[in-house]
Design a protein around this motif. Structure first.
Motif: not given
Ligand SMILES: [K+]
Ligand SMILES: [K+]
Lengths: 491, 491
Positions: A370-371, A374, A381, A393, A397, A487-488, A490-491, B392-394, B396
């Protein structure tokens, strides 16, 4: 998914008039079959948990009997329970000296226990995988998508239905048990000559060989002799066989089954098989290289050994860290850096539906895929030319968070109880969670309260992770409306 | 997404004849503006990395000057570089005694450095968030979906374009800088009376107050006096003000902005604001409760203090662990269980686009919301009546794996170099990664090689996590075909 809910409901018992009809000779058996059938159909996860917990309590009672111990006295509840959980969950951690504390009767119970535990886990995990894949398969079929889950291939001609029947369970159980015992038999027979060469009397050699074979394939890691693997130091044949047995046990039943069916056509293997093999290979080599780099100049571990032995024993440790639990060196002599590497390898564990514990290699693979997706800007994926749906995924998680939470809580509690070193506490907790069984020696010194914490950790790690996936997959609900998207950051 | 790629390409420079036209008086400035504009447009992440790294090298050179140290000698490269990274990344870790090693000039450089670092991070993170949300917003608009990203609200009337222009950067920079300095000014003014009451001379009181205010709001955590917070033990007003300043700095600029605009209408706050506030609240209380439970009978920390002080200082520690870096107690006196709790709080960190480090609270929230959605059988990740898209999950998962990998590698390397205790090494590495600055004291005893490892860890933790999201979002590629779906077994 939206239309799957009504199909997932079990048919009401009234629809099956052939079973439990009054006056038939098979009535009590039929009633029992129906009850088991019903329980496994309505909530297979809860059914599996019930069976495992019952087995653990039964074995606890047996281990408490005076006949089980060498001294002929009652083994305390904490130690009996710990041993029962360690045996049924094929963990291999011990609060007593396993080789000397138990009588011959006790050792037979242990031997039978790990077989039941291992075959039970393999079967339950395979069945639950079957349930999940069947339900998802059903959904997929409704959605006109392809379904390549290997678990659907190895249960013979099963009709596409809502639940797994007892008959299927029996068939799968037989297949798993026969495969497992056959592998153990071959390994055991190969080990005997080696024992005889070492001058061990024939009777002991046979018993010890099959004991070692069982402890290796089931990924338990108990040794029959008090000195452990010390007599076999540098014996590449013996240790190599243990490695092969541990590897076969930890790779997972679906993978063994798929490879057996198509040994020469890797292209026909499913995504699950390829992912498991590649990730396992990467982890084995990475672990070996790290152990060599970190330990080659440690005089208490590999510093005193030649290059060949260092490479071999590093590979051995890398294999055992993933769930085998055997060790040629004193784990407490490793540098803390190597202990941390071992922590990570143990936490990842082996293949799905295997005798190994941990998060499972495919879980790790899906997270990293998944990473990578991305990072490469791909929407889906992908691996080996296949697309992995995004709900996989989410499951990965969930499993990873479940594992991290259990390990964190147990580590904090055991640290607070014992005030021991973090490196050792974390090691024992992860070894318990991932049912690995390697130990720095801390477990045997723990107070009863901390033993109970590890008991719960082992239980959660083994029964929990196996049933979590199906419990989650089973809880799919129909969603009547869609909420607005936002969408929040993240990171 | 599939149609976003052509729109994301920057227009060629030739399309903007107004800039850099020969013979105009503003030519050099225009050229510079255009170059910066170009760089920030083509790859804003790389541009941010370049700026941060240049600043670090510049400050390293300044810290090496004899004029910067009290002794008037050259500070070694390792310590100068470490201090520069610690200052620009607002980390607060130190290899030298920050209060006594640096001259007044050195302290001014540190003061200026943390302001540049903090305002820079806030601005860059906000801009990058803007870039991401703009691009995603564009995509969303094309896909006729709603877009509720708070970052789009606070940059004034911005046209929906492909890139962030230098003008906008300037506008945002001004807003951020004015807000930050205003908050610091208020906190500083409130601190002065307290200092005067303590009998500190007026000049020192003013300087120290603003130094403390800056170190608190920027989440740096250096203290101007050698004894640290010791003189303010039990001073709830002083420590409470520090907590407020740290909280405001760590909550994130988008949240402060949204609350300032709609202080009395929480319903109008965006999902990001609500998620950040709720998760932060849960973490603050959970940390406080854990510290009370684990430390109330530790005679070296809270065991000797009354109940009120224990609760207050536990909340203080819980706040500071998330990135503030101030401490009223000697961290090395905490039980290892509390150190592990602190590790987890530090690793999570503060809000997005804030002066805090770590994974960020929304990253954690999205991961747990995904697991909850899975457990409740819901297909979509939901919070506060909104649906969070699966990409967004990906993101995160990517951020979490990035953080875990850096921490794991740095911990193994530092363990191997120093052979120190895992609990202390892990603490210092996570403190560096999450730019928290709390320390068990190990950092000041590290050999140069380990200092460089922490330098890289701080840089990766600060610059990396801020730019990772945009680098990933920017790499979105068109996908020409869809691969067949296949699901591996996980867990
Ligand atoms: K084991
Ligand atoms: K800090």
């Amino acid at each position: 998914m939206t239309s799957a809910t009504p199909l997932m409901r079990p048919p009401s018992p009234g629809r099956r008039p052939g079973l439990g009809r009054p006056g038939q000779p098979a009535r009590p058996l039929a009633r029992f079959r129906e009850a088991v059938d019903d329980a496994s159909r309505k909530s297979p996860a809860r059914f599996a948990i019930l069976i495992f917990t019952t087995l653990i309590l039964l074995f606890t009672a047996i281990f408490m009997l005076p006949i089980s111990s060498t001294s002929g006295t009652v083994t305390p509840l904490a130690d009996s329970l710990f041993t029962a959980v360690s045996v049924i969950c094929v963990t291999g951690l011990a609060t007593v000296d396993m080789a000397t504390h138990w009588s011959l009767f006790g050792h037979v119970v242990i031997f039978v226990g790990v077989q039941i535990g291992a075959i039970g886990v393999l079967t339950v995990a395979s069945i639950l995988g079957l349930v999940v894949s069947r339900r998802l398969g059903l959904r997929s079929r409704l959605m006109a998508a392809s379904d390549g889950n290997p678990l659907r291939a190895h249960a013979g001609p099963v009709p596409e239905g809502q639940a797994v029947r007892l008959g299927e369970v029996g068939g799968l159980l037989t297949t798993v048990a026969v495969s497992a015992l056959a592998i153990e038999l071959v390994i055991g027979i190969l080990l005997i000559p080696r024992m005889l060469i070492d001058g061990i009397p024939f009777g002991d050699a046979v018993l010890d060989s099959f004991y070692y074979a069982a402890m290796a394939f089931t990924n338990t890691g108990f040794t029959p002799n008090a000195s452990g693997l010390a007599p076999f130091q540098g014996d590449f044949f013996f240790l190599g066989l243990l490695m092969v047995a541990v590897f076969l046990g930890s790779i997972g039943f679906p993978v063994i089954y798929a490879i057996t069916r198509n040994p020469l056509h890797p292209r026909r293997w499913s995504l699950h098989v390829k992912l498991t093999l590649v990730t396992t290979g990467i982890l084995l080599v990475a672990g070996m290289v790290l152990y060599i780099v970190l330990e080659f100049d440690n005089p208490r571990t590999f510093g005193a050994k030649d290059a060949g032995t260092t490479v071999f024993e590093s590979l051995f440790l890398s294999t055992m860290a993933r769930s085998g639990g055997f060790s040629t060196i004193d784990i407490s002599h490793l540098h803390d850096s190597s202990l941390l590497v071992t922590d990570m390898l143990m936490f990842i564990g082996g293949g799905s539906a295997s005798t190994a514990g941990g998060l499972k290699v495919t879980t790790l693979a899906v997270l990293f895929l998944a990473a990578f997706a991305e990072a490469r800007g791909k929407r889906s994926i992908e691996a080996f030319g296949r697309r992995i749906p995004s709900d996989v995924l989410r499951l990965a998680v969930s499993v990873a968070l479940w594992g991290a939470t259990i390990v964190a809580v147990a580590t904090i509690v055991v640290l607070q109880i014992t005030k021991a070193e973090l490196s050792h506490v974390l090691f024992e907790v992860i070894s318990a969670f991932a049912t690995c069984g390697l130990s720095t020696g801390l477990t045997s010194e723990l107070p009863d309260s901390a033993k109970y914490v590890l008991v719960v950790t082992m239980w959660m790690g083994r029964v929990g992770t196996v049933t979590l996936a199906v419990a989650l997959a089973n809880s799919q609900r129909r969603q009547l409306f869609t909420r607005p998207e936002e969408r929040p950051i993240v990171g």
